[in-house]
Scaffold this motif. Sequence first.
Motif, PDB file in Angstrom:
ATOM      1  N   LEU A 182       0.808  -1.215   0.000  1.00  0.00           N
ATOM      2  CA  LEU A 182       0.000   0.000   0.000  1.00  0.00           C
ATOM      3  C   LEU A 182       0.841   1.265   0.000  1.00  0.00           C
ATOM      4  CD1 LEU A 182      -2.891  -0.827   2.471  1.00  0.00           C
ATOM      5  CD2 LEU A 182      -3.070  -0.378   0.048  1.00  0.00           C
ATOM      6  N   VAL A 183       2.123   1.163   0.364  1.00  0.00           N
ATOM      7  CA  VAL A 183       2.969   2.351   0.397  1.00  0.00           C
ATOM      8  C   VAL A 183       3.035   2.992  -0.992  1.00  0.00           C
ATOM      9  CG1 VAL A 183       5.304   3.201   0.817  1.00  0.00           C
ATOM     10  CG2 VAL A 183       4.296   1.475   2.326  1.00  0.00           C
ATOM     11  N   GLY A 184       3.071   2.186  -2.025  1.00  0.00           N
ATOM     12  CA  GLY A 184       3.054   2.694  -3.388  1.00  0.00           C
ATOM     13  C   GLY A 184       1.756   2.313  -4.056  1.00  0.00           C
ATOM     14  N   PRO A 185       0.830   3.258  -4.262  1.00  0.00           N
ATOM     15  CA  PRO A 185      -0.464   2.926  -4.854  1.00  0.00           C
ATOM     16  C   PRO A 185      -0.315   2.477  -6.299  1.00  0.00           C
ATOM     17  CG  PRO A 185      -0.197   5.297  -4.707  1.00  0.00           C
ATOM     18  CD  PRO A 185       0.968   4.697  -3.997  1.00  0.00           C
ATOM     19  N   ALA A 186      -0.389   1.169  -6.513  1.00  0.00           N
ATOM     20  CA  ALA A 186      -0.128   0.614  -7.837  1.00  0.00           C
ATOM     21  C   ALA A 186      -1.123   1.125  -8.874  1.00  0.00           C
ATOM     22  CB  ALA A 186      -0.166  -0.920  -7.778  1.00  0.00           C
ATOM     23  N   PHE A 187      -2.355   1.410  -8.455  1.00  0.00           N
ATOM     24  CA  PHE A 187      -3.350   1.854  -9.432  1.00  0.00           C
ATOM     25  C   PHE A 187      -2.903   3.133 -10.131  1.00  0.00           C
ATOM     26  CE2 PHE A 187      -4.482   4.884  -6.253  1.00  0.00           C
ATOM     27  CZ  PHE A 187      -5.190   5.896  -6.887  1.00  0.00           C
ATOM     28  N   LEU A 188      -2.174   3.991  -9.420  1.00  0.00           N
ATOM     29  CA  LEU A 188      -1.722   5.250  -9.996  1.00  0.00           C
ATOM     30  C   LEU A 188      -0.643   5.004 -11.045  1.00  0.00           C
ATOM     31  CD1 LEU A 188      -1.987   8.307  -9.877  1.00  0.00           C
ATOM     32  CD2 LEU A 188      -0.226   8.322  -8.113  1.00  0.00           C
ATOM     33  N   TRP A 189       0.286   4.072 -10.740  1.00  0.00           N
ATOM     34  CA  TRP A 189       1.343   3.767 -11.706  1.00  0.00           C
ATOM     35  C   TRP A 189       0.763   3.036 -12.915  1.00  0.00           C
ATOM     36  CZ3 TRP A 189       3.511   7.200  -9.445  1.00  0.00           C
ATOM     37  CH2 TRP A 189       3.885   7.181  -8.106  1.00  0.00           C
ATOM     38  N   TRP A 190      -0.210   2.174 -12.711  1.00  0.00           N
ATOM     39  CA  TRP A 190      -0.858   1.513 -13.843  1.00  0.00           C
ATOM     40  C   TRP A 190      -1.535   2.539 -14.738  1.00  0.00           C
ATOM     41  CZ3 TRP A 190      -3.101  -2.587 -10.074  1.00  0.00           C
ATOM     42  CH2 TRP A 190      -2.155  -3.596  -9.878  1.00  0.00           C
ATOM     43  N   ALA A 191      -2.143   3.549 -14.137  1.00  0.00           N
ATOM     44  CA  ALA A 191      -2.780   4.605 -14.929  1.00  0.00           C
ATOM     45  C   ALA A 191      -1.745   5.347 -15.770  1.00  0.00           C
ATOM     46  CB  ALA A 191      -3.525   5.574 -14.021  1.00  0.00           C
ATOM     47  N   LEU A 192      -0.583   5.618 -15.170  1.00  0.00           N
ATOM     48  CA  LEU A 192       0.470   6.293 -15.930  1.00  0.00           C
ATOM     49  C   LEU A 192       0.981   5.410 -17.068  1.00  0.00           C
ATOM     50  CD1 LEU A 192       2.512   7.968 -13.025  1.00  0.00           C
ATOM     51  CD2 LEU A 192       0.877   9.043 -14.595  1.00  0.00           C
ATOM     52  N   LEU A 193       1.095   4.107 -16.805  1.00  0.00           N
ATOM     53  CA  LEU A 193       1.536   3.189 -17.856  1.00  0.00           C
ATOM     54  C   LEU A 193       0.500   3.055 -18.964  1.00  0.00           C
ATOM     55  CD1 LEU A 193       3.160   0.374 -15.673  1.00  0.00           C
ATOM     56  CD2 LEU A 193       4.338   2.035 -17.125  1.00  0.00           C
ATOM     57  N   MET A 194      -0.750   3.359 -18.649  1.00  0.00           N
ATOM     58  CA  MET A 194      -1.814   3.283 -19.642  1.00  0.00           C
ATOM     59  C   MET A 194      -1.938   4.556 -20.481  1.00  0.00           C
ATOM     60  SD  MET A 194      -3.440   0.399 -19.764  1.00  0.00           S
ATOM     61  CE  MET A 194      -3.498  -1.131 -18.818  1.00  0.00           C
ATOM     62  N   LEU A 195      -1.129   5.571 -20.187  1.00  0.00           N
ATOM     63  CA  LEU A 195      -1.247   6.836 -20.910  1.00  0.00           C
ATOM     64  C   LEU A 195      -1.122   6.672 -22.427  1.00  0.00           C
ATOM     65  CD1 LEU A 195       0.595   9.422 -18.620  1.00  0.00           C
ATOM     66  CD2 LEU A 195      -1.847   9.233 -19.105  1.00  0.00           C
ATOM     67  N   PRO A 196      -0.190   5.839 -22.938  1.00  0.00           N
ATOM     68  CA  PRO A 196      -0.168   5.646 -24.407  1.00  0.00           C
ATOM     69  C   PRO A 196      -1.485   5.108 -24.955  1.00  0.00           C
ATOM     70  CG  PRO A 196       1.859   4.834 -23.422  1.00  0.00           C
ATOM     71  CD  PRO A 196       0.932   5.146 -22.285  1.00  0.00           C
ATOM     72  N   LEU A 197      -2.116   4.190 -24.217  1.00  0.00           N
ATOM     73  CA  LEU A 197      -3.422   3.687 -24.647  1.00  0.00           C
ATOM     74  C   LEU A 197      -4.462   4.800 -24.649  1.00  0.00           C
ATOM     75  CD1 LEU A 197      -5.461   1.434 -25.316  1.00  0.00           C
ATOM     76  CD2 LEU A 197      -5.678   1.019 -22.861  1.00  0.00           C
ATOM     77  N   PHE A 198      -4.450   5.627 -23.622  1.00  0.00           N
ATOM     78  CA  PHE A 198      -5.419   6.708 -23.555  1.00  0.00           C
ATOM     79  C   PHE A 198      -5.191   7.728 -24.664  1.00  0.00           C
ATOM     80  CE2 PHE A 198      -5.380   5.804 -18.732  1.00  0.00           C
ATOM     81  CZ  PHE A 198      -6.237   4.731 -18.926  1.00  0.00           C
ATOM     82  N   MET A 199      -3.928   7.939 -25.048  1.00  0.00           N
ATOM     83  CA  MET A 199      -3.644   8.835 -26.165  1.00  0.00           C
ATOM     84  C   MET A 199      -4.197   8.266 -27.471  1.00  0.00           C
ATOM     85  SD  MET A 199      -2.249  11.565 -25.095  1.00  0.00           S
ATOM     86  CE  MET A 199      -1.760  12.193 -26.697  1.00  0.00           C
TER      87      MET A 199
END
Length: 328
Positions: free
Chosen positions: A20-37
């Motif tokens: 929980l120290v590193g919220p993985a959902f946030l990093w997954w969202a950042l990794l999904m940025l190319p898909l969102f583009m």
Amino acid sequence: MLQDIAVVQSAVSAFNNVALVGPAFLWWALLMLPLFMLVRLYGNDFVARVGWKNNVLLKKVSVWTVGLTGVWVVLFGGNYAVLRDDLSVLPMLTATILFLVSLFVASYMRNTTLPFKGWKRWLLIIAVLIIVGTSDMHVWWGPLLQIGAMLAGVLFGRFSGGEMRSMGSCVLVMMTAMLSILMQPEFFRFGQLGNLTIAHLLAVLVFGISAVGAVVASNVKARGKIGRSLFVKMKWLGRVVCALGAALFLLTEALPVFIGTLIAVACVFAMSVWHEKTSKESLGNKLFAISLMAFGVITVMPVITALGLVYWMNTPDVDFYHEIKVLL
């Protein structure tokens, strides 16, 4: 506490608390940025190919979002190997969400026939019932509760007099899932017996405020009847209450505080719309798109975020910065 199973469960909980120290959902969202583009660039081509015209886009996006939320709850919301099984209200939460999902989807499929025929159709029905039933196996009545909730929703939705309201019902389902996350985060991807991080809480606030704003802006009509002096005083009082509620929620993670904050936000938004001379339905569409995107990020369902992007692109443009300033 010295039993073998308790020791093992404590170790699992400690492991997830570290995660929980590193919220993985946030990093997954950042990794999904190319898909969102890619969705931003080619989303309209997809909408045209599948035939989602603007007059049915809200309905299609809402049905898919609600349906995927139901699948998410069944597949990811049933981790019962934790220390507080006896105190858990998770079965009732998942059953409530399944009932709402089934009710909503079935109301839009009243005139739709099930795929396949004969034994293949029955095989499909039995497979769905088994999957739903296995989402709650910690007690003997668990599968019966989940299957019963789904069948009740299908029955009421199938024989309802009309389709449920797309935006309001979709927000209700998403909000119920979000309240479940806040009530028992260990069951919904945020680890076991651990606190939510600031990133989680900010994301939840973004979702809650945008969802409430979408419902208010789309349903409350402008009246232009509140006096300027009274409006300014009430608006600043409401802003202070909302800011204090949001700060208290970040400090306590308390569900009642979150609900109270959203009620205060709804009152401020409604008062702002009443004060204006023109309604804010277009802004409501934009806020609904933001709530979809935030919900998809929090639950790690990029498809819902993509649907939010598509909906944002295919709704009338507004001066979002100016409109949101008026609303706030």
